[in-house]
Design a protein around this motif. Structure first.
Motif, short mmCIF file in Angstrom:
data_model
loop_
_atom_site.label_atom_id
_atom_site.label_comp_id
_atom_site.label_asym_id
_atom_site.label_seq_id
_atom_site.Cartn_x
_atom_site.Cartn_y
_atom_site.Cartn_z
N ILE A 94 1.05 -1.28 0.00
CA ILE A 94 0.26 -0.37 0.12
C ILE A 94 1.16 1.50 -0.24
CG2 ILE A 94 -1.51 1.85 1.42
CD1 ILE A 94 -2.95 -1.46 2.53
N SER A 95 0.46 2.52 -0.73
CA SER A 95 1.37 3.52 -0.39
C SER A 95 0.09 4.93 -0.28
CB SER A 95 1.69 3.72 -1.94
OG SER A 95 1.92 5.36 -1.98
N ILE A 96 0.67 5.38 1.09
CA ILE A 96 0.14 6.97 0.74
C ILE A 96 0.61 7.56 0.40
CG2 ILE A 96 -1.43 8.19 2.61
CD1 ILE A 96 -0.43 4.14 3.20
N GLN A 97 -0.12 8.80 -0.08
CA GLN A 97 1.15 9.81 -0.58
C GLN A 97 0.09 10.96 -0.68
OE1 GLN A 97 2.89 9.19 -4.39
NE2 GLN A 97 4.32 7.59 -3.34
N HIS A 98 1.49 12.55 -0.09
CA HIS A 98 0.02 13.77 -0.08
C HIS A 98 -0.83 13.78 -0.01
CE1 HIS A 98 3.65 14.62 -2.25
NE2 HIS A 98 3.39 13.20 -3.09
N CYS A 99 -1.49 13.62 1.21
CA CYS A 99 -2.88 12.74 2.05
C CYS A 99 -2.92 14.09 3.23
CB CYS A 99 -3.32 11.77 2.00
SG CYS A 99 -3.37 10.83 0.70
N LEU A 156 -3.10 6.56 10.77
CA LEU A 156 -2.75 5.58 10.28
C LEU A 156 -2.42 4.23 11.24
CD1 LEU A 156 -1.82 5.78 6.85
CD2 LEU A 156 0.03 3.77 9.11
N ASN A 157 -2.30 3.44 10.91
CA ASN A 157 -2.04 1.68 11.53
C ASN A 157 -2.44 0.38 10.81
OD1 ASN A 157 -4.52 0.61 11.82
ND2 ASN A 157 -5.72 1.13 13.53
N GLY A 158 -1.53 -0.27 10.97
CA GLY A 158 -1.74 -1.10 10.39
C GLY A 158 -0.43 -2.29 10.06
N ALA A 159 -1.03 -3.52 10.01
CA ALA A 159 0.37 -4.82 10.01
C ALA A 159 0.77 -5.48 8.88
CB ALA A 159 -0.08 -6.18 10.55
N GLY A 160 0.29 -4.29 7.37
CA GLY A 160 0.96 -5.03 6.20
C GLY A 160 2.51 -3.88 5.44
N SER A 161 2.99 -4.35 4.45
CA SER A 161 4.17 -3.41 4.47
C SER A 161 3.46 -2.19 3.63
CB SER A 161 4.44 -4.84 2.68
OG SER A 161 3.62 -4.53 2.16
N TYR A 162 3.21 -1.29 3.79
CA TYR A 162 2.96 0.09 2.97
C TYR A 162 4.47 1.64 3.19
CZ TYR A 162 1.96 0.89 8.69
OH TYR A 162 2.04 0.96 9.15
N THR A 163 4.09 2.25 2.46
CA THR A 163 5.03 3.66 2.01
C THR A 163 4.31 4.51 2.89
OG1 THR A 163 6.66 2.16 0.66
CG2 THR A 163 6.52 4.25 0.83
N VAL A 164 4.29 5.55 3.53
CA VAL A 164 3.80 6.52 4.44
C VAL A 164 4.35 7.86 3.22
CG1 VAL A 164 2.67 7.40 6.14
CG2 VAL A 164 1.97 4.98 5.50
N GLU A 165 4.19 8.41 2.92
CA GLU A 165 5.15 9.44 2.38
C GLU A 165 4.47 11.20 2.15
OE1 GLU A 165 8.64 7.92 0.00
OE2 GLU A 165 7.09 7.82 -1.51
N HIS A 166 5.43 12.20 2.22
CA HIS A 166 4.56 13.36 1.94
C HIS A 166 3.49 13.63 2.19
CE1 HIS A 166 8.18 13.52 -0.09
NE2 HIS A 166 7.92 13.20 -0.78
N ASN A 167 2.86 12.98 4.02
CA ASN A 167 1.75 13.30 3.91
C ASN A 167 1.45 14.14 5.92
OD1 ASN A 167 -0.03 10.85 2.33
ND2 ASN A 167 1.74 10.00 4.15
N PHE A 168 0.52 14.91 6.09
CA PHE A 168 0.10 15.49 7.01
C PHE A 168 -1.02 14.73 7.80
CE2 PHE A 168 -2.58 17.89 10.28
CZ PHE A 168 -2.14 18.49 10.96
#
Length: 172
Positions: free
Chosen positions: A32-37, A43-55
């Protein structure tokens, strides 16, 4: 979406971008990718994810990464106004178990307890790199709290971080 909340998101390959989510984002899948949000429920979770450029903000923890999935958390502003919600223990980023994360180049401040907490209360925490973050907690206790708790901390690396003014800079 629950009544009274607003969710605006653009789906991208395996994630969301340019979104406004006024509820908790759960990232339990892989890739999962979460960007510019703007995430106002954390945010929470056990998966593999990238969280970039968020507030990211929340009335609970900003980010609660758990589980075995690899997480990249970088270039985010993770902020709270310093108020405590009841007797909740709130941190900008709070690890309880798992690990497998890169936490880099984030700006974290204003949480009631810690800017970042790595405390192995529910399982061993391994393979966490905390690099080049600004950790400030003028309204709470710790900027960085590292504690084995009931389990172990293995391969936790802390480098090149900047610490703002707080009651305590770091605790182990």
């Amino acid at each position: 979406t629950m009544p009274g909340t607003q969710t605006v998101a653009q789906a991208v390959d395996g994630g969301v971008a340019s979104c406004n989510l006024q509820d908790n984002f759960r990232a339990n899948a892989d890739g999962i990718s979460i960007q510019h949000c703007n995430l106002t429920g954390g945010l929470n979770g056990a998966g593999s994810y990238t969280v970039e450029h968020n507030f990211i903000t929340s009335s609970g923890d900003g980010i609660d990464p758990t589980g075995a999935g690899y997480k990249v958390i970088q270039y985010n502003k993770i902020w709270r106004d310093g108020t405590r919600v009841g007797t909740k223990h709130e941190d900008g980023i709070q690890f309880w178990q798992g690990g497998n994360a890169l936490v880099a180049r984030n700006w974290i401040s204003g949480w009631a307890t810690s800017a970042m907490m790595v405390k192995a209360d529910f399982g061993t925490i391994s393979n966490v790199t905390i690099d080049s973050n600004f950790l400030d907690n003028p309204t709470g206790y710790y900027q960085l709290y590292l504690c084995p708790g009931s389990y172990a901390l293995n391969n936790v690396t802390v480098t090149n971080n900047i610490f703002g003014k707080s009651s305590f800079v770091a605790s182990t």
